[in-house]
Write a protein that holds these residues in place. Structure first.
Motif, PDB file in Angstrom:
ATOM      1  N   GLU A 158       0.799  -1.221   0.000  1.00  0.00           N
ATOM      2  CA  GLU A 158       0.000   0.000   0.000  1.00  0.00           C
ATOM      3  C   GLU A 158       0.829   1.267   0.000  1.00  0.00           C
ATOM      4  O   GLU A 158       0.301   2.340  -0.307  1.00  0.00           O
ATOM      5  N   LEU A 159       2.118   1.179   0.331  1.00  0.00           N
ATOM      6  CA  LEU A 159       2.930   2.376   0.495  1.00  0.00           C
ATOM      7  C   LEU A 159       4.137   2.349  -0.435  1.00  0.00           C
ATOM      8  O   LEU A 159       4.694   1.275  -0.737  1.00  0.00           O
ATOM      9  N   LEU A 160       4.524   3.563  -0.844  1.00  0.00           N
ATOM     10  CA  LEU A 160       5.687   3.737  -1.710  1.00  0.00           C
ATOM     11  C   LEU A 160       6.580   4.786  -1.066  1.00  0.00           C
ATOM     12  O   LEU A 160       6.158   5.935  -0.860  1.00  0.00           O
ATOM     13  N   TYR A 161       7.810   4.394  -0.705  1.00  0.00           N
ATOM     14  CA  TYR A 161       8.768   5.306  -0.079  1.00  0.00           C
ATOM     15  C   TYR A 161       9.696   5.850  -1.165  1.00  0.00           C
ATOM     16  O   TYR A 161      10.280   5.077  -1.944  1.00  0.00           O
ATOM     17  N   LEU A 162       9.842   7.192  -1.191  1.00  0.00           N
ATOM     18  CA  LEU A 162      10.590   7.864  -2.249  1.00  0.00           C
ATOM     19  C   LEU A 162      11.714   8.678  -1.628  1.00  0.00           C
ATOM     20  O   LEU A 162      11.476   9.710  -0.979  1.00  0.00           O
ATOM     21  N   GLY A 163      12.967   8.223  -1.821  1.00  0.00           N
ATOM     22  CA  GLY A 163      14.119   8.991  -1.374  1.00  0.00           C
ATOM     23  C   GLY A 163      14.496  10.035  -2.407  1.00  0.00           C
ATOM     24  O   GLY A 163      14.387   9.808  -3.608  1.00  0.00           O
ATOM     25  N   THR A 164      14.956  11.207  -1.940  1.00  0.00           N
ATOM     26  CA  THR A 164      15.209  12.333  -2.833  1.00  0.00           C
ATOM     27  C   THR A 164      16.617  12.880  -2.652  1.00  0.00           C
ATOM     28  O   THR A 164      17.344  12.498  -1.727  1.00  0.00           O
ATOM     29  N   GLU A 165      16.968  13.790  -3.574  1.00  0.00           N
ATOM     30  CA  GLU A 165      18.280  14.419  -3.512  1.00  0.00           C
ATOM     31  C   GLU A 165      18.425  15.294  -2.272  1.00  0.00           C
ATOM     32  O   GLU A 165      19.533  15.501  -1.763  1.00  0.00           O
ATOM     33  N   SER A 166      17.324  15.816  -1.764  1.00  0.00           N
ATOM     34  CA  SER A 166      17.387  16.688  -0.590  1.00  0.00           C
ATOM     35  C   SER A 166      17.579  15.922   0.713  1.00  0.00           C
ATOM     36  O   SER A 166      17.811  16.527   1.748  1.00  0.00           O
ATOM     37  N   GLY A 167      17.468  14.604   0.653  1.00  0.00           N
ATOM     38  CA  GLY A 167      17.581  13.794   1.857  1.00  0.00           C
ATOM     39  C   GLY A 167      16.252  13.447   2.477  1.00  0.00           C
ATOM     40  O   GLY A 167      16.182  12.602   3.380  1.00  0.00           O
ATOM     41  N   ASN A 168      15.177  14.102   2.036  1.00  0.00           N
ATOM     42  CA  ASN A 168      13.850  13.778   2.553  1.00  0.00           C
ATOM     43  C   ASN A 168      13.319  12.512   1.888  1.00  0.00           C
ATOM     44  O   ASN A 168      13.624  12.227   0.724  1.00  0.00           O
ATOM     45  N   THR A 184       6.159  11.562   6.191  1.00  0.00           N
ATOM     46  CA  THR A 184       7.420  11.957   5.561  1.00  0.00           C
ATOM     47  C   THR A 184       8.580  11.831   6.556  1.00  0.00           C
ATOM     48  O   THR A 184       8.469  12.226   7.716  1.00  0.00           O
ATOM     49  N   ILE A 185       9.667  11.262   6.078  1.00  0.00           N
ATOM     50  CA  ILE A 185      10.883  11.132   6.907  1.00  0.00           C
ATOM     51  C   ILE A 185      11.823  12.239   6.454  1.00  0.00           C
ATOM     52  O   ILE A 185      12.547  12.107   5.461  1.00  0.00           O
ATOM     53  N   SER A 186      11.822  13.338   7.152  1.00  0.00           N
ATOM     54  CA  SER A 186      12.630  14.491   6.767  1.00  0.00           C
ATOM     55  C   SER A 186      14.038  14.372   7.330  1.00  0.00           C
ATOM     56  O   SER A 186      14.294  13.614   8.277  1.00  0.00           O
ATOM     57  N   THR A 187      14.943  15.151   6.758  1.00  0.00           N
ATOM     58  CA  THR A 187      16.317  15.156   7.272  1.00  0.00           C
ATOM     59  C   THR A 187      16.354  15.693   8.698  1.00  0.00           C
ATOM     60  O   THR A 187      17.146  15.234   9.529  1.00  0.00           O
ATOM     61  N   GLU A 188      15.477  16.672   8.995  1.00  0.00           N
ATOM     62  CA  GLU A 188      15.451  17.213  10.354  1.00  0.00           C
ATOM     63  C   GLU A 188      15.013  16.156  11.359  1.00  0.00           C
ATOM     64  O   GLU A 188      15.564  16.071  12.474  1.00  0.00           O
ATOM     65  N   ALA A 189      14.036  15.316  10.949  1.00  0.00           N
ATOM     66  CA  ALA A 189      13.569  14.277  11.866  1.00  0.00           C
ATOM     67  C   ALA A 189      14.656  13.256  12.142  1.00  0.00           C
ATOM     68  O   ALA A 189      14.777  12.731  13.257  1.00  0.00           O
ATOM     69  N   VAL A 190      15.458  12.962  11.133  1.00  0.00           N
ATOM     70  CA  VAL A 190      16.546  11.997  11.323  1.00  0.00           C
ATOM     71  C   VAL A 190      17.654  12.604  12.150  1.00  0.00           C
ATOM     72  O   VAL A 190      18.197  11.962  13.075  1.00  0.00           O
ATOM     73  N   LEU A 191      17.995  13.871  11.860  1.00  0.00           N
ATOM     74  CA  LEU A 191      19.126  14.491  12.544  1.00  0.00           C
ATOM     75  C   LEU A 191      18.885  14.649  14.038  1.00  0.00           C
ATOM     76  O   LEU A 191      19.824  14.609  14.838  1.00  0.00           O
ATOM     77  N   GLN A 192      17.652  14.834  14.448  1.00  0.00           N
ATOM     78  CA  GLN A 192      17.400  15.036  15.877  1.00  0.00           C
ATOM     79  C   GLN A 192      17.667  13.784  16.698  1.00  0.00           C
ATOM     80  O   GLN A 192      17.781  13.864  17.927  1.00  0.00           O
ATOM     81  N   TRP A 193      17.746  12.639  16.055  1.00  0.00           N
ATOM     82  CA  TRP A 193      18.048  11.401  16.773  1.00  0.00           C
ATOM     83  C   TRP A 193      19.534  11.042  16.718  1.00  0.00           C
ATOM     84  O   TRP A 193      19.932  10.024  17.282  1.00  0.00           O
ATOM     85  N   LEU A 194      20.331  11.851  16.046  1.00  0.00           N
ATOM     86  CA  LEU A 194      21.759  11.571  15.949  1.00  0.00           C
ATOM     87  C   LEU A 194      22.523  12.302  17.042  1.00  0.00           C
ATOM     88  O   LEU A 194      22.059  13.315  17.580  1.00  0.00           O
ATOM     89  N   PRO A 195      23.714  11.823  17.359  1.00  0.00           N
ATOM     90  CA  PRO A 195      24.560  12.566  18.314  1.00  0.00           C
ATOM     91  C   PRO A 195      24.875  13.958  17.783  1.00  0.00           C
ATOM     92  O   PRO A 195      24.880  14.205  16.579  1.00  0.00           O
ATOM     93  N   LYS A 196      25.159  14.879  18.708  1.00  0.00           N
ATOM     94  CA  LYS A 196      25.376  16.263  18.305  1.00  0.00           C
ATOM     95  C   LYS A 196      26.573  16.411  17.389  1.00  0.00           C
ATOM     96  O   LYS A 196      26.592  17.274  16.505  1.00  0.00           O
ATOM     97  N   ASP A 197      27.590  15.589  17.573  1.00  0.00           N
ATOM     98  CA  ASP A 197      28.770  15.737  16.733  1.00  0.00           C
ATOM     99  C   ASP A 197      28.520  15.288  15.293  1.00  0.00           C
ATOM    100  O   ASP A 197      29.338  15.553  14.411  1.00  0.00           O
ATOM    101  N   ALA A 198      27.399  14.608  15.030  1.00  0.00           N
ATOM    102  CA  ALA A 198      27.109  14.147  13.676  1.00  0.00           C
ATOM    103  C   ALA A 198      26.027  14.962  12.994  1.00  0.00           C
ATOM    104  O   ALA A 198      25.853  14.866  11.777  1.00  0.00           O
ATOM    105  N   GLN A 199      25.328  15.785  13.735  1.00  0.00           N
ATOM    106  CA  GLN A 199      24.182  16.482  13.163  1.00  0.00           C
ATOM    107  C   GLN A 199      24.588  17.495  12.091  1.00  0.00           C
ATOM    108  O   GLN A 199      24.037  17.519  11.001  1.00  0.00           O
ATOM    109  N   HIS A 200      25.552  18.341  12.398  1.00  0.00           N
ATOM    110  CA  HIS A 200      25.923  19.379  11.433  1.00  0.00           C
ATOM    111  C   HIS A 200      26.692  18.772  10.263  1.00  0.00           C
ATOM    112  O   HIS A 200      26.521  19.177   9.098  1.00  0.00           O
ATOM    113  N   TRP A 201      27.540  17.802  10.524  1.00  0.00           N
ATOM    114  CA  TRP A 201      28.408  17.227   9.480  1.00  0.00           C
ATOM    115  C   TRP A 201      27.583  16.482   8.426  1.00  0.00           C
ATOM    116  O   TRP A 201      27.922  16.457   7.249  1.00  0.00           O
ATOM    117  N   ARG A 202      26.493  15.879   8.840  1.00  0.00           N
ATOM    118  CA  ARG A 202      25.756  15.020   7.922  1.00  0.00           C
ATOM    119  C   ARG A 202      24.500  15.679   7.340  1.00  0.00           C
ATOM    120  O   ARG A 202      23.649  15.011   6.794  1.00  0.00           O
TER     121      ARG A 202
END
Length: 1082
Positions: A158-168, A184-202
Motif C-alpha cells: 500500500e505504500l511507496l517510499y521515495l528517497g530524494t536528492e534533498s535527503g527527505n 514523511t521522513i525528513s532530514t530534520e527528523a533523522v538528525l534530531q536522533w543523531l549525536p550532536k557531533d554528527a548532526q551538522h556534518w551530515r
C-alpha cells in the motif's frame, strides 16, 4: 480487382478515357481480400536498444527492462512477452515490481512515476498503464527537493517510499499516488536522533539507498550519500541505530537474518556492520578493498548472500583498480576460495541475483546482468559459474548485421543437423533450465520450422529459429578460418591465466569490433533440400559450403573470376582482396566450405543465386557477373557489364574517393531534365485548352464516375549514369527460351541500368555430369526503355504460377510446373512491373507505380496467401516494399494491386534497406541495430505473443533483500504541468516510433549496413525530405483501378500503441521463405 474494360464500359465511351476510370468494386472479391490479407506488426525480436533500467519480480518470476526511449518490456517463460510505452520519450530510470502483485512502478528521468498493471482479459494478460504522478515540492522549492533518487515499494503493498536528492523521504499511498505528509521522513527528523557531533556534518545528504528489514516490515534502512546509514522505526518515527562511514556511500544491503548490513563505497571498499541496539558508536566488523591497495573504482551495488553451507556469496559491481582496469565493466563473485570478476564488453546497466530464499538463508542460483548491449545470466550452482544461453533477447548485433535471408519449412532432418552442430558450439554454456520462467504462453506450437539467417560484419552467419515468438540462436558459422587475418581464430578470449589478478573472465557475445571489414557477409543463399549454402562478402569472396556432421580437415579450392576480362582503361581503386589460407584447414561440425571464388576486382558481391540441382552458383558485382559449376569446380563464364562511364564502380565501398566533377554534372543534368519535363507539361496544358470544346462531349455521362490516379510519365535515365552495370538480381529457371518446343535451364540477370540478360544452359544428365562440361550461351538481351534498375525477375508457368524452387517439386513439396502452356517473364524494375511472353519476349502487361510521392520499388518477393476461412484455398501474389515504406500486394499473373499498408516510416531508410520478406506473407526489418520488427500481411500466418501471468505461482522463490542497485536519476527534474492518472491519454505508437524519432538510432542502423548502400540511402533521404506526402489514412487501402492505377501515399498502418497486450490469437507461426537480401544501389 479490375474488370475487363470491355465488360464494364460500353463501346460508346471514348477509348482514350478508359484508362482514367476506376472500375466498380467487386464485392465478392473484396470479401475474399478480407479473408486473405491483414496487416499486423506482431513481435519485436532481439535486444532492446539503449536499455536503461532492470526490474525483477521474484513472486511472478518476470523480468522488466526499460529503455531510454520510454519503452518497457516484460519477459517471463519463453513466449511470455509484454510491451508498453510511456507517453513521452523519456528514459526509464528505475523499475520496481510491487511485492506479491502483478503491478510495477516506473520512474522516468522527468521525475514522473507510472503505475502499470498486468490485467487478465478474455483469457490472456494485458499490460496497462493505470496512473501516473509527479512528486511536487512546496512553492519555490528547488528541483532537488523532490528529485527522486531511490524507490522502496513496501511489503504492505500500500505504500511507496521515495528517497530524494534533498535527503527527505516522501511516502505515497498506492494505487492513488496520494501523498501522506504525516509519514514523511525528513532530514530534520533523522538528525534530531543523531549525536550532536554528527548532526551538522551530515546535513542535507542525498538518499542513496532504502531497504526494508527482511524480518521486520516496521524497520527500513536508509543510506545517505556522505556515509551516514540509519535504521528507522516506521511506527515510532525514530532512529534505532546509526552507522558512520568515512567514505562516500554508494549502496547498502541487509543480510537475510537482519543481524548485519553491508555497505559499499566510492573508494572501492565494502564494510560489514553489526546491528545491535547496545552499540552507541559502532565500528565496521569488516572493511575491505577487494582489489586494493591501489586506488579503485566505486562499488556501486553489493549482495551478501548467506547459504546453508556457511560460506556466503559476495557479489558486487565495480571496484576495479582505476589505473590498470578503470575501463572494465565488471561484476565480481566470491564464494569461499572461488573468485571471478566477470568482464563485460559493454557497460553494465544493472544486475540482480535470483535466490531460493527462506527466513534464514538466501541460496542464490543465478545472476542476471543487464549490460548496455546484451543480457547475460550466470549459473551460480554449477562449478565454474558458466553462462546460461538465453531463449530470447538475443544480441543480434553482437557484430553489426549486414544482410538477412529467410528460409521456411525446414525438413526435420536438416533442422536436427543444424541444432546438433550448434550444440557442439554451446558446450561451454550451462545446462540449467532458463530461470526466468514466469507466466504461461498460450500460443500454439509452430506448425513448421523456419530459419532466419543473418550475415555480420565479422564474417559470421548466424542461424536463428524464427518459427515462433522467441528468436533463438541455433548455430553460428564463421568464414574467418578461410582467410588470413590479424587474429588467430584459435585464440580463446575467455582464457584465464592461473596467476592473473584481478581474476577477470570475459562473458557475453557482444563484440562490435571486426578484425577486417572485408570479411563482412553481404549475400546468403541456403538450399534447404540439399544442405548447400552460398555466402558472399565485401571483398568479392564467394564461398560454397556443405553441411557436415563431423569435424573435418580439408583444403578449400580457390578460383579467380576476372570480371573485367582484361578490359583497358579501368583501374580498381578500392580495397585489396582477402588472402586465402593455403593447405588443409580444420573445420568444426556444421557448414564447411569447399570452394572459394574470388571476384576481381574484389568489389562487394551485390547478387547471388544457387541452384543445388544443377550444382551451379551465380554471382554478380558492380563490374559484372559469372557462373560457376561447384560440382566440377570450374568456371563456366564471366561477363563484364561496365559502361564506359562507370568509373565510380572502380572505387569500391571502402574507398572515400569520389568524382566531384561527375556528381555536379549529374546534378545539373537532373535539373535540366526537370525543367524540360515542366515545359512539356505546360505546353500540353495549353494544347488541352484549345481542344476543350471538342472534349466536352466525351465527358458526358462520366461526371458521376471516379477517376483513377494518372500514371506518371517515367523519365528515361541516361546510360551515362553511374553504376549502370551494377548487377541487382540473378535468377535460375527451366523455361522456354529459344522456341516453344523445348524448354531448357536458363540464367537471368538484371542490372542497375535496366538491362536483362538471358543465358541458355546445357546441363549434362546426372550419369555424365562429371565428364561433360556445362555449356552457356547468351540467348536474349532486354533493355528496358527507361533504364530503371531491375529489382526482380520471375518466370511464370502455364498456369501463371511461379516456378518452384530447385528440388522443391522433386521432394513433393509443390506441384510440378505446367510446362505445356506458354510461360511468361515478369521483370520488376524500380519504376514498374512488366510481363513478357516467352520465348518471343513481347510485352503483354505492365503496372506502373504512381509518381505523386516518388514511389519506387525497393523489395519484391513471391508469397502464398492462405484464406483464414477456407483451409484449402490460397493465392500467389507479389509482396512489394517501396522507398516510402509502403507494403503492397500485387496479384499474379495479372498485376492487379490488391492492398497497400503503411509499414515502415519513409524517413527510416535503414529499416527499408534491411527488410526481408517471407514466403507466406510475413516480413522482418530492423527498427534499431539490435531489433527486428516482425510483421504479417496474411490472415492465416501470424506469430505473436499470447500469454497469461498469475500471481499465485512460485511464491516460495524470493529475491534477496539487497541494495536498490539503481543510480540516481540523471539531470534535474522537469516540472510537470499536472498530477493525476493517465486515463485521459491518447494512445501512442510503441517502440518503433520511439526509436525512429532518435536520429542517433537511424545513423547507427545505417552505419551497420554495408558501405555500398550509402549513396542510395543518402539519395532516398534527400528525396523523402523534398516530398510533401502526408500520412493521413490508417489501415489497408484496397486498389480497384486498372493495372496502371497508382499505388498511393504511405500510410501509418497499424502501429502498436500503449497499452499493448498479448491478446490477438496466434493462429499459427509463419511458414516462410524469401529471396536473398537485395543489395540497394549505392
Amino acid at each position: 480487382m479490375t474488370r475487363e474494360a470491355g465488360h464494364w464500359w460500353g463501346s460508346q465511351e471514348p477509348r482514350r478515357m478508359r484508362r482514367f476510370l476506376r472500375a466498380g468494386h467487386d464485392q465478392v472479391r473484396e470479401r475474399l481480400k478480407q479473408d486473405l490479407f491483414k496487416f499486423n506488426k506482431t513481435v519485436e525480436h532481439g535486444f532492446p536498444h539503449q536499455p536503461s533500467a532492470l526490474g525483477y519480480s521474484p513472486c511472478l518470476r518476470i523480468m522488466a527492462i526499460g529503455t531510454r526511449s520510454g519503452a518497457i518490456k516484460l519477459y517471463g517463460a519463453p513466449g511470455v512477452e509484454f510491451m508498453g510505452l510511456h507517453r513521452e520519450n523519456n528514459a526509464v530510470v528505475q523499475i520496481h515490481f510491487l511485492p506479491g502483485q502483478c503491478q510495477l512502478i516506473t520512474l522516468l528521468d522527468d521525475n514522473s512515476l507510472h503505475l502499470w498493471s498486468l490485467n487478465q482479459r478474455n483469457g490472456v494478460s494485458e499490460l496497462h498503464e493505470e496512473k501516473f504522478s509527479t512528486l511536487r515540492g512546496p512553492p519555490g522549492a528547488a528541483p532537488s527537493a523532490t528529485q527522486i533518487t531511490v524507490i522502496l515499494p513496501h511489503s504492505s503493498q500500500e505504500l511507496l517510499y521515495l528517497g530524494t536528492e534533498s535527503g527527505n523521504i516522501f511516502v505515497e499511498k498506492l494505487p492513488s499516488f496520494q501523498m501522506l505528509e504525516d509519514q514523511t521522513i525528513s532530514t530534520e527528523a533523522v538528525l534530531q536522533w543523531l549525536p550532536k557531533d554528527a548532526q551538522h556534518w551530515r546535513a542535507f545528504e542525498m538518499v542513496e539507498a532504502l531497504q526494508e528489514h527482511p524480518q521486520d516490515p516496521t524497520q527500513v534502512l536508509i543510506g545517505y550519500s556522505r556515509g551516514l546509514i540509519v535504521i528507522w522505526d516506521l511506527q515510532k518515527s525514530r532512529v534505532l541505530q546509526h552507522f558512520l562511514s568515512g567514505q562516500q556511500l554508494e549502496n547498502v544491503c541487509w543480510q537475510r537474518d537482519g543481524g548485519c548490513i553491508v555497505s559499499c563505497h566510492y573508494d572501492g571498499s565494502y564494510c560489514q556492520w553489526k546491528v545491535s541496539s547496545e552499540a552507541q558508536h559502532p565500528e565496521p566488523v569488516q572493511s575491505r578493498v577487494p582489489y586494493g591497495p591501489y586506488p579503485c573504482k566505486a562499488i556501486s551495488k553489493i549482495f551478501w548472500l548467506k547459504t546453508r553451507k556457511g560460506l556466503p556469496y559476495i557479489i558486487f559491481q565495480g571496484g576495479m583498480p582505476r589505473a590498470s582496469y578503470g575501463d572494465r565493466h565488471s561484476i565480481s563473485v566470491t564464494h569461499g576460495s572461488q573468485e571471478t570478476a566477470f568482464d563485460f564488453t559493454s557497460r553494465v546497466i544493472d544486475f540482480t541475483v535470483l535466490a531460493e530464499a527462506d527466513s534464514d538463508f538466501d541460496e542464490p542460483y543465478a545472476m542476471v546482468v543487464l549490460a548496455e548491449e546484451e543480457l547475460v545470466v550466470i549459473d551460480l550452482k554449477t562449478a565454474g559459474w558458466p553462462a546460461i544461453q538465453a531463449p530470447y533477447l538475443a544480441s543480434l548485433h553482437c557484430s553489426a548485421i549486414t544482410c538477412s535471408h529467410h528460409v521456411s519449412s525446414i525438413s526435420l532432418k536438416l533442422w536436427e543437423r543444424i541444432i546438433a552442430a550448434g550444440n557442439k558450439q554451446n558446450s561451454r554454456y550451462s545446462t540449467m533450465v532458463w530461470p526466468i520462467d514466469g507466466g504461461t504462453s498460450l500460443a500454439p506450437d509452430p506448425p513448421q520450422r523456419d530459419l532466419l539467417l543473418t550475415g555480420h560484419e565479422d564474417g559470421t552467419v548466424r542461424f536463428w529459429d524464427a518459427s515462433g515468438v522467441c528468436l533463438r540462436l541455433l548455430y553460428k558459422l564463421s568464414t574467418v578460418r578461410v582467410f588470413l587475418t590479424d587474429t588467430d581464430p584459435n585464440d580463446n578470449l575467455n582464457a584465464l591465466g592461473e596467476d592473473e589478478w584481478p581474476p577477470l573472465r570475459k562473458v557475453g557475445s557482444f563484440d562490435p569490433y571486426s578484425d577486417d571489414p572485408r570479411l563482412g557477409i553481404q549475400k546468403i543463399f541456403l538450399c534447404k533440400y540439399s544442405g548447400y549454402l552460398a555466402v558472399a562478402g565485401t571483398a568479392g569472396q564467394v564461398l560454397v559450403l556443405e553441411l557436415n556432421d563431423e569435424e573435418a580437415e580439408q583444403a578449400v579450392d580457390h578460383v579467380e573470376a576476372n570480371l573485367l576480362q582484361d578490359q583497358e582503361g579501368y583501374r580498381w581503386k578500392g580495397h585489396e582482396r582477402l588472402r586465402a589460407r593455403q593447405g588443409p584447414i580444420r573445420f568444426e561440425p556444421g557448414f564447411q566450405p569447399f570452394i572459394l571464388i574470388q571476384c576481381q576486382p574484389p568489389a562487394v558481391v551485390t547478387s547471388l543465386a544457387l541452384h543445388s540441382e544443377w550444382k551451379l552458383v551465380a554471382f554478380g558485382t558492380s563490374h559484372g557477373f559469372g557462373l560457376f559449376d561447384h560440382q566440377q569446380k570450374k568456371q563456366i563464364f564471366v561477363k563484364c557489364t561496365l559502361h564506359p562511364s562507370d568509373q565510380l564502380a572502380m572505387e569500391g565501398p571502402l574507398s572515400r574517393v569520389k568524382s566531384l566533377k561527375k556528381s555536379l554534372r549529374q546534378s545539373f543534368r537532373r535539373m535540366s531534365r526537370s525543367r524540360t519535363s515542366g515545359r512539356k507539361r505546360r505546353m500540353a496544358g495549353n494544347l488541352g485548352e484549345l481542344q476543350e470544346p471538342n472534349a466536352r462531349a466525351d465527358r458526358v455521362g462520366l461526371q458521376n464516375m471516379e477517376l483513377a490516379p494518372v500514371q506518371r510519365k517515367i523519365e528515361a535515365r541516361s546510360a551515362e549514369d553511374s553504376f549502370t552495370g551494377f548487377v541487382r538480381t540473378l535468377y535460375f529457371a527451366d523455361t522456354y527460351l529459344r522456341d516453344n518446343s523445348c524448354h531448357c535451364p536458363s540464367l537471368w540477370v538484371g542490372t542497375n541500368g535496366g538491362t536483362v540478360y538471358a543465358f541458355s544452359l546445357r546441363v549434362p544428365p546426372p550419369d555424365r555430369r562429371m565428364e561433360e562440361p556445362i555449356r552457356a550461351e547468351q540467348a536474349k538481351e532486354i533493355q528496358l526503355m527507361h533504364r530503371a534498375p531491375v529489382i526482380g525477375i520471375l518466370v511464370l508457368d502455364g498456369r501463371g504460377l511461379p516456378l518452384p524452387e530447385p528440388l522443391e517439386a522433386a521432394h513433393d513439396l509443390s506441384k510440378s510446373p505446367d510446362m505445356q502452356g506458354s510461360h511468361q517473364l515478369l521483370v520488376v524494375s524500380e519504376e514498374q512491373f512488366k510481363v513478357f511472353t516467352l520465348p518471343k519476349v513481347s510485352a503483354k502487361l505492365k503496372l506502373k507505380l504512381t509518381a505523386l510521392e516518388g514511389s519506387r520499388v525497393r523489395r519484391v518477393s513471391v508469397a502464398h496467401f492462405g484464406s483464414c476461412k477456407a483451409e484449402d484455398y490460397g493465392e500467389h501474389h507479389l509482396t512489394v516494399l517501396t522507398n516510402l515504406g509502403d507494403v503492397q500486394v500485387v496479384s499474379l499473373p495479372f498485376l492487379k494491386p490488391q492492398v497497400r499498408y503503411g509499414c515502415i516510416r519513409k524517413e527510416d531508410v535503414s529499416g527499408i534497406a534491411s527488410c526481408v520478406f517471407t514466403k507466406y506473407g510475413q516480413g522482418f526489418y530492423l527498427i534499431s541495430p539490435s531489433e527486428f520488427e516482425r510483421f504479417s500481411l496474411s490472415t492465416k500466418w501470424l506469430v505473436e505473443p499470447r500469454c497469461i501471468v498469475d500471481t499465485a505461482e512460485n511464491k516460495n522463490h524470493c529475491s534477496p533483500r539487497n541494495g536498490s542497485g539503481v543510480k540516481k536519476a540523471p539531470g534535474k527534474a522537469r516540472n510537470s504541468e499536472s498530477l493525476g492518472d493517465g486515463g485521459g491519454r491518447s494512445q501512442e505508437p510503441l517502440m518503433e516510433r520511439a526509436l525512429l524519432n532518435d536520429e542517433r538510432v537511424l545513423k547507427e542502423i545505417q552505419s551497420t549496413l554495408e558501405g555500398d548502400r550509402g549513396r542510395v540511402i543518402v539519395a532516398d533521404t534527400e528525396a523523402a525530405q523534398r516530398l510533401k506526402c502526408h500520412n493521413t489514412t490508417e489501415g489497408p487501402t484496397t486498389e480497384g483501378a486498372d493495372p496502371g492505377g497508382g499505388l498511393g501515399g504511405a500510410h501509418p498502418g497499424l502501429d502498436r500503441s500503449t497499452p499493448l497486450a498479448c491478446t490477438s490469437a496466434a493462429s499459427s507461426a509463419s511458414p516462410t521463405t524469401t529471396i536473398p537480401f537485395p543489395h540497394p544501389l549505392r
